[in-house]
Write an enzyme that holds these catalytic residues in place. Sequence first.
Site, PDB file in Angstrom:
ATOM      1  N   HIS A 174     -11.073  -5.053   9.279  1.00 26.46           N
ATOM      2  CA  HIS A 174     -11.669  -4.924   7.941  1.00 26.46           C
ATOM      3  C   HIS A 174     -13.025  -4.229   8.001  1.00 26.46           C
ATOM      4  O   HIS A 174     -13.905  -4.510   7.188  1.00 26.46           O
ATOM      5  CB  HIS A 174     -11.862  -6.299   7.285  1.00 26.46           C
ATOM      6  N   GLU A 215       0.817  -1.221   0.000  1.00 28.52           N
ATOM      7  CA  GLU A 215       0.000   0.000   0.000  1.00 28.52           C
ATOM      8  C   GLU A 215       0.848   1.266   0.000  1.00 28.52           C
ATOM      9  O   GLU A 215       0.488   2.258  -0.631  1.00 28.52           O
ATOM     10  CB  GLU A 215      -0.952  -0.002   1.197  1.00 28.52           C
TER      11      GLU A 215
END
Lengths: 327, 324
Positions: free
Chosen positions: A129, A60
């Site tokens: 998440h 990322e």
Amino acid sequence: MREIMFREALVEALDEEMRRDENVFVLGEDIGQFGGSFKATLGLLEKHGPERIRNTPIAEEAIVGAALGAALVGMRPVAELHFIDFATVAMNQIVNQVAKVRYMFGGKARTSLVIRMHGGGGSSAAAQHSQSLEAWFVHVPGLKVVMPSTPKDAKGLLKSAIRDNDPVIFVEHRALYTVKGPVPEGEYTIPLGAAEVKREGSDATIVATSSMVGKSLQAAEELAKEGISCEVVDPRTLFPLDKETILASVRKTGRLLIAHEAVRRCGWGAEMAAIAGEEAFDYLDAPLVRVCAKETPVPYSPRLERLHIPQKEDVAAGVRRLVGVAR
Amino acid sequence: MAKLTRERALWMYETMIRIRRFEERAIEVFQAGELPGFIHPYIGEEAVAAGVCAHLSGKDQITSTHRGHGHMIAKGLGFNGMMAELYARSTGYCKGKGGSLHIADQDLGALGASGIVGGGIPIAAGAALGIKLKGGKEVAVSFFGDGATNIGAFHEGINLAAAWRLPAVFVCENNRYAQSTPQSVHQSIRDIADRAKAYGIPGVIVDGMDAAAVYEVAGEAIGRARGGGGPTLIEAKTFRFWGHYLGDPGTAYGHDREAPKWKKRDPIPALGGLLRKRKWLTAKADEEILARVKGELDAAVEFARKSPPPEPADLMADIYEKAL
Ligand SMILES: Cc1ncc(C[n+]2csc(CCOP(=O)(O)OP(=O)(O)O)c2C)c(N)n1
Ligand SMILES: [Mg+2]
């Protein structure tokens, strides 16, 4: 008007902008044949090829850093980070580089990039998440933050975000991806920094973001049966914020409820509340109410998660408190 | 070198069956709609968890991943607490707050399964540091995938462990895919073990479908770590038989085409064959293992189904040591 899903609206926006401007490209994990973890890039690889729909390694920080680097030399990248939780891995690039380079280097640098991510709970995806971290980005000068609640807004705002010359954090909600809504056929954009009144009313103003817009509209429907008239305002961009539209509504109703899925403390609602206190104090007839998630990590258990996330019943109860109807 | 004993070989065999059957049952009840959330099946990769954990005691530490059921079972976590966790019950290992992605029991040296790719690698380095500072002989093992070797935490964690010669072992389960992205697309090397050179530590490749082979290289690496020789990077070449998560058919990226070849190399019958060849496993003993595991699983599902969900008040518990 035709109805399409939220994620289809996003695919259309990406597709149209890629056709319109050859500098636009998309990078992220599993966005190619797989079509993205929630299919919000489905079919783009076939249309635009692997040079412009770039499947990345799991990295990322490199995704965001590379997007910035490409922007600096004139590209218009759209970086897809998937879960907003993974943006935390890229925070160095987002906060220290992306948000700063224009200012820190004296205004010359080109920073036209969009960083997409999806947040929110409701699917038992547990603590890593499911988060709603949008306020982190709003806090950083140099970033614009968009949070659409409908397919139409998603498309129009994503197109504007891609054309914008500043970095835009684009936060989607997972539960909305398969929600259908009317989306115009032809070309249109929605400007960043324009709120929309989603329902007009006179007794209380509900300022709601993302997934809470739908829940607030449902609550307003319920409350209407009790004779309480709610105005629901969706800021659509958290920064820049359309204070005018929001405060006009607050001045009209004299009552403000703020609803978002992030936890209360230091959530975006705290900023909204402060603005209302500073700029509409004289118009408030009751202490404002915030309807937010409980201050916990997001639990896996559906029973606990339902308690953690604010529901339409919580919005309705909040409005009743606001207008002084105890029940 | 650790010679494979009958006892360890049988332990690995039963452990692999335990992992396989647990997951098959979890898949069954998931598909029947009894479980919330997601499941990332480990089926096909059992030899790695079993071959490594065969050298670990309760005080050794592991960190795990989103595909963590196998590591946890091999580390000694029981079916009841695991199944109850999948069912989101208060009797689960994480009281229903973690789910499949986050099973852990620190009392058993299972420090946690990270849903953030690469998250466990620096944590294992830190556990190894703690062990070293306390003068212990234990080791910390980190399991992670091929995809995780591209994230910064991999580099930072292993470099730190190498620079400080920590008692850590890094086990890369190279199953050829990071979600839908083939290894050949996500990195330009073929052997992840090559990266060990960059940290000045040994890097070994092992056939991850061969439990005895994993046992051998893991024994060497863990022995070296216990003896103060520092970390090792093990690359186990393996394959997941299912999609990335339950519901991913694997058809979008060629996994389904590769699967039949790998299924022929199923690590469980392979180890069973070796055991029979050495006369360590009779047909009767084999049946007994299967029956025992099935009985335990039936009981675990029953236990989970009967267990209560967390109470509403549990939402606010365990955020801090004391409620604030
Ligand atoms: C930091 C971060 N980025 C992305 C993801 C989404 N994700 C979960 S598992 C996975 C693939 C992991 O691949 P690998 O490390 O090879 O493990 P495998 O799934 O093959 O066991 C991805 C991209 C994540 N969980 N965390
Ligand atoms: Mg992998």
